[in-house]
Design an enzyme around this catalytic site. Structure first.
Site, PDB file in Angstrom:
ATOM      1  N   HIS A  68       0.854  -1.199   0.000  1.00  0.00           N
ATOM      2  CA  HIS A  68       0.000   0.000   0.000  1.00  0.00           C
ATOM      3  C   HIS A  68       0.884   1.241   0.000  1.00  0.00           C
ATOM      4  CE1 HIS A  68      -2.859   3.040   1.319  1.00  0.00           C
ATOM      5  NE2 HIS A  68      -3.794   2.236   0.873  1.00  0.00           N
ATOM      6  N   SER A  94     -10.242   7.220  -3.549  1.00  0.00           N
ATOM      7  CA  SER A  94     -11.470   8.011  -3.409  1.00  0.00           C
ATOM      8  C   SER A  94     -12.674   7.397  -4.127  1.00  0.00           C
ATOM      9  CB  SER A  94     -11.225   9.454  -3.864  1.00  0.00           C
ATOM     10  OG  SER A  94     -10.254  10.069  -3.022  1.00  0.00           O
TER      11      SER A  94
HETATM   12  C1  PEP Z   1      -6.742   3.239   0.122  1.00  0.00           C
HETATM   13  O1  PEP Z   1      -6.135   3.716   1.054  1.00  0.00           O
HETATM   14  O2  PEP Z   1      -6.460   2.099  -0.290  1.00  0.00           O
HETATM   15  C2  PEP Z   1      -7.778   4.048  -0.493  1.00  0.00           C
HETATM   16  C3  PEP Z   1      -8.117   3.771  -1.721  1.00  0.00           C
HETATM   17  O3  PEP Z   1      -8.296   5.076   0.254  1.00  0.00           O
HETATM   18  P1  PEP Z   1      -9.502   6.078  -0.149  1.00  0.00           P
HETATM   19  O4  PEP Z   1     -10.593   5.226  -0.716  1.00  0.00           O
HETATM   20  O5  PEP Z   1      -9.905   6.727   1.130  1.00  0.00           O
HETATM   21  O6  PEP Z   1      -8.944   7.019  -1.143  1.00  0.00           O
END
Ligand code: PEP
Length: 249
Positions: free
Chosen positions: A95, A213
């Site tokens: 990640h 997001s």
């Molecule tokens: C993530 O951290 O894997 C992620 C996609 O976060 P968000 O959906 O909040 O952008």
């Protein structure tokens, strides 16, 4: 055609009690199992309780990280075998928060992928460029490097157990989603890259998730793209209501 996968990465959110309550509500929102693979990734402390809570349901359990060694003097770390014992079937590897905040490079991520696969965990392998890299025209080079180094020494069978998540760093937690076209372009190039190295069948069967997001509002147009097979969801996976709407897009 890959079965859609919706995975929720809870990051450092939710106590044991909150995790149990979330899973109970998620289960009752789908009296019959949805036609998607649904995965939740609670923090380490809630994995055991979440494993009990998801038992016998359509929900699979993922960890957010693992250590690459089998065991040893690694204070504060958790091995793949421990995650299996706790009830995990999946683990997120690479990640962008692990890469940027905890200094994990492609070589270490490669060892983590091999460790996960070695104990039968399905890795959700994250790749993606930063805004600076995209603006400098380096998106392709960066993602290709993450794939090349991250997947070093993985066999074609390993690829059969792998899930890839394309998560442009500039879209994570920022409210800026890649447009469906921007995401599709990268997903297609990832699939082509896998096809060149591991053959068209492995590439066609590979699930490539988009992350950054994702919300109930934008999931349908993302999923309409031919090479987007699912979503890795951060913020919008924390509330049952929005996660349920994403699953049911
Ligand atoms: C993530 O951290 O894997 C992620 C996609 O976060 P968000 O959906 O909040 O952008």
């Amino acid at each position: 055609m890959v079965r859609p996968i919706i995975a929720g990465n809870w990051k450092m959110h939710k106590t044991v009690a909150e995790a149990i309550a979330f899973v109970a509500q998620l289960r009752s929102a789908f009296p019959t199992a949805p036609d998607r693979e649904v995965i939740v990734a609670p923090p380490f402390t809630a994995l055991g309780a979440a494993a009990e809570a998801v038992r016998g349901s359509f929900i699979r359990l993922s960890a957010q990280n693992l250590h690459e060694a089998e065991k040893g003097a690694y204070t504060g770390e958790i091995s793949g075998a421990m995650l299996r014992e706790a009830g995990c079937t999946h683990v997120i590897v690479g990640h962008s928060e692990r890469r940027t905040l905890f200094g994990e490079g492609n070589d270490r991520i490669n060892r983590k992928l091999l460790a996960a696969l070695g104990v039968g965990l399905r890795p959700i392998f994250c790749v993606g460029e930063s805004l600076g890299e995209r603006e400098a025209g380096r998106r392709e080079e960066v993602v290709a490097g993450q794939l090349k180094e991250g997947l070093n020494n993985l066999t074609a069978d390993d690829i059969g157990s792998l899930i890839i998540a394309y998560e442009p760093v500039w879209a994570i937690g920022t409210g800026k989603t890649a447009t469906p076209d921007q995401a599709e372009e990268v997903h297609r190039s990832i699939r082509e890259w896998i096809a060149r190295l591991y053959g068209p069948k492995r590439a066609a069967d590979l699930a490539i998730l988009y992350g950054g997001s994702v919300t109930p509002k934008n999931i349908a147009e993302l999923m309409a793209q031919p090479d987007i097979d699912g979503a890795l969801v951060g913020g919008a996976s924390l509330e049952v209501d929005s996660f349920v709407r994403i699953i049911g897009y």
